[in-house]
Design an enzyme around this catalytic site. Structure first.
Site, PDB file in Angstrom:
ATOM      1  N   LYS A 189       0.833  -1.204   0.000  1.00 22.10           N
ATOM      2  CA  LYS A 189       0.000   0.000   0.000  1.00 22.10           C
ATOM      3  C   LYS A 189       0.865   1.250   0.000  1.00 22.10           C
ATOM      4  O   LYS A 189       0.681   2.154  -0.823  1.00 22.10           O
ATOM      5  CB  LYS A 189      -0.925   0.025   1.217  1.00 22.10           C
ATOM      6  CG  LYS A 189      -1.947   1.153   1.174  1.00 22.10           C
ATOM      7  CD  LYS A 189      -2.350   1.662   2.530  1.00 22.10           C
ATOM      8  CE  LYS A 189      -1.363   2.679   3.055  1.00 22.10           C
ATOM      9  NZ  LYS A 189      -1.816   3.358   4.287  1.00 22.10           N
ATOM     10  N   ASP A 208      -6.037   0.927   0.661  1.00 22.22           N
ATOM     11  CA  ASP A 208      -6.149   1.211   2.092  1.00 22.22           C
ATOM     12  C   ASP A 208      -7.526   0.748   2.566  1.00 22.22           C
ATOM     13  O   ASP A 208      -8.248   0.067   1.831  1.00 22.22           O
ATOM     14  CB  ASP A 208      -5.921   2.696   2.372  1.00 22.22           C
ATOM     15  CG  ASP A 208      -7.022   3.585   1.807  1.00 22.22           C
ATOM     16  OD1 ASP A 208      -7.933   3.066   1.118  1.00 22.22           O
ATOM     17  OD2 ASP A 208      -6.992   4.797   2.054  1.00 22.22           O
TER      18      ASP A 208
END
Length: 213
Positions: A120, A138
């Site tokens: 991420k 996320d």
């Protein structure tokens, strides 16, 4: 969701959030990397408050490593998990200095080898600092994409692969931001505001909720 539905959802998101972009303030790939590490389980707004002061003196790996873990921890305490974040930031900074000549690397493989950097964080940096098409998954992106039906994945990694398959590559980075903004503004975790959502006609979650009523 079929291709026609996906195309319609992406077009509605584009029209709804034309100004969607990264909410973290940064002036360099290094600042973005550190801010993204700090943003784990913390709001971007809080991170920006903390980094506004932090980056006045410590905005490069060379400057950052002059701090001890305790000193850095005190500066980032309000971001939460400050001990672990402090350790990772300093270790990552040391690695950038020793292995990358002080420059943040620009590939997924190199970024994810840095302490405290997962897919991420790497995707956020690749997309926003280097212009590489990427979808950082996320909590907002994971929740919203699964609810809508844009991607079905039990893990962020699975959701990322599904999104990369379903979304045109030239829209990966923009779609990442659209989904975040939609998650913050309408498709909220505890109580999604389906009654005012422009995606409701195409949303699998809304279709299921409607049947239950």
């Amino acid at each position: 969701m079929n291709k026609e539905g996906i195309d319609k959802v992406l077009e509605i998101l584009r029209q709804t959030y034309p100004d969607a972009k990264c909410a973290l303030n940064f002036d360099s790939p290094y600042e973005l990397l550190i801010s993204t590490i700090l943003s784990a389980q913390c709001t971007d707004k809080r991170v920006n408050i903390v980094t506004k002061d932090l980056y006045k003196e410590y905005n490069t790996p060379e400057k950052m490593v002059t701090l001890s873990e305790e000193e850095l921890g005190d500066k980032i305490r309000s971001c939460g998990f400050y001990k672990n974040k402090s350790k990772n930031i300093l270790e990552a900074s040391k690695t950038i200095l020793s292995e990358h000549n002080g420059r943040v690397p620009s590939t997924m493989d190199e970024l994810t080898k840095l302490p405290g950097v997962g897919r991420k964080t790497a995707n956020v940096v690749l997309s926003n600092a280097f212009g590489v098409p990427a979808i950082a998954v996320d909590t907002h992106v994971f929740r919203v994409s699964n609810r809508i039906g844009l991607a079905k994945g039990k893990t962020p990694e699975q959701a990322e692969k599904e999104l990369m398959k379903n979304v045109p590559k030239d829209m990966w980075s923009d779609t990442h931001h659209y989904l975040i903004w939609h998650g913050r503004n309408i498709c909220k975790a505890r109580k999604p505001e389906c009654e005012k959502c422009p995606l409701a006609p195409y949303c699998e979650y809304f279709a299921g909720a409607s049947k239950e009523e």
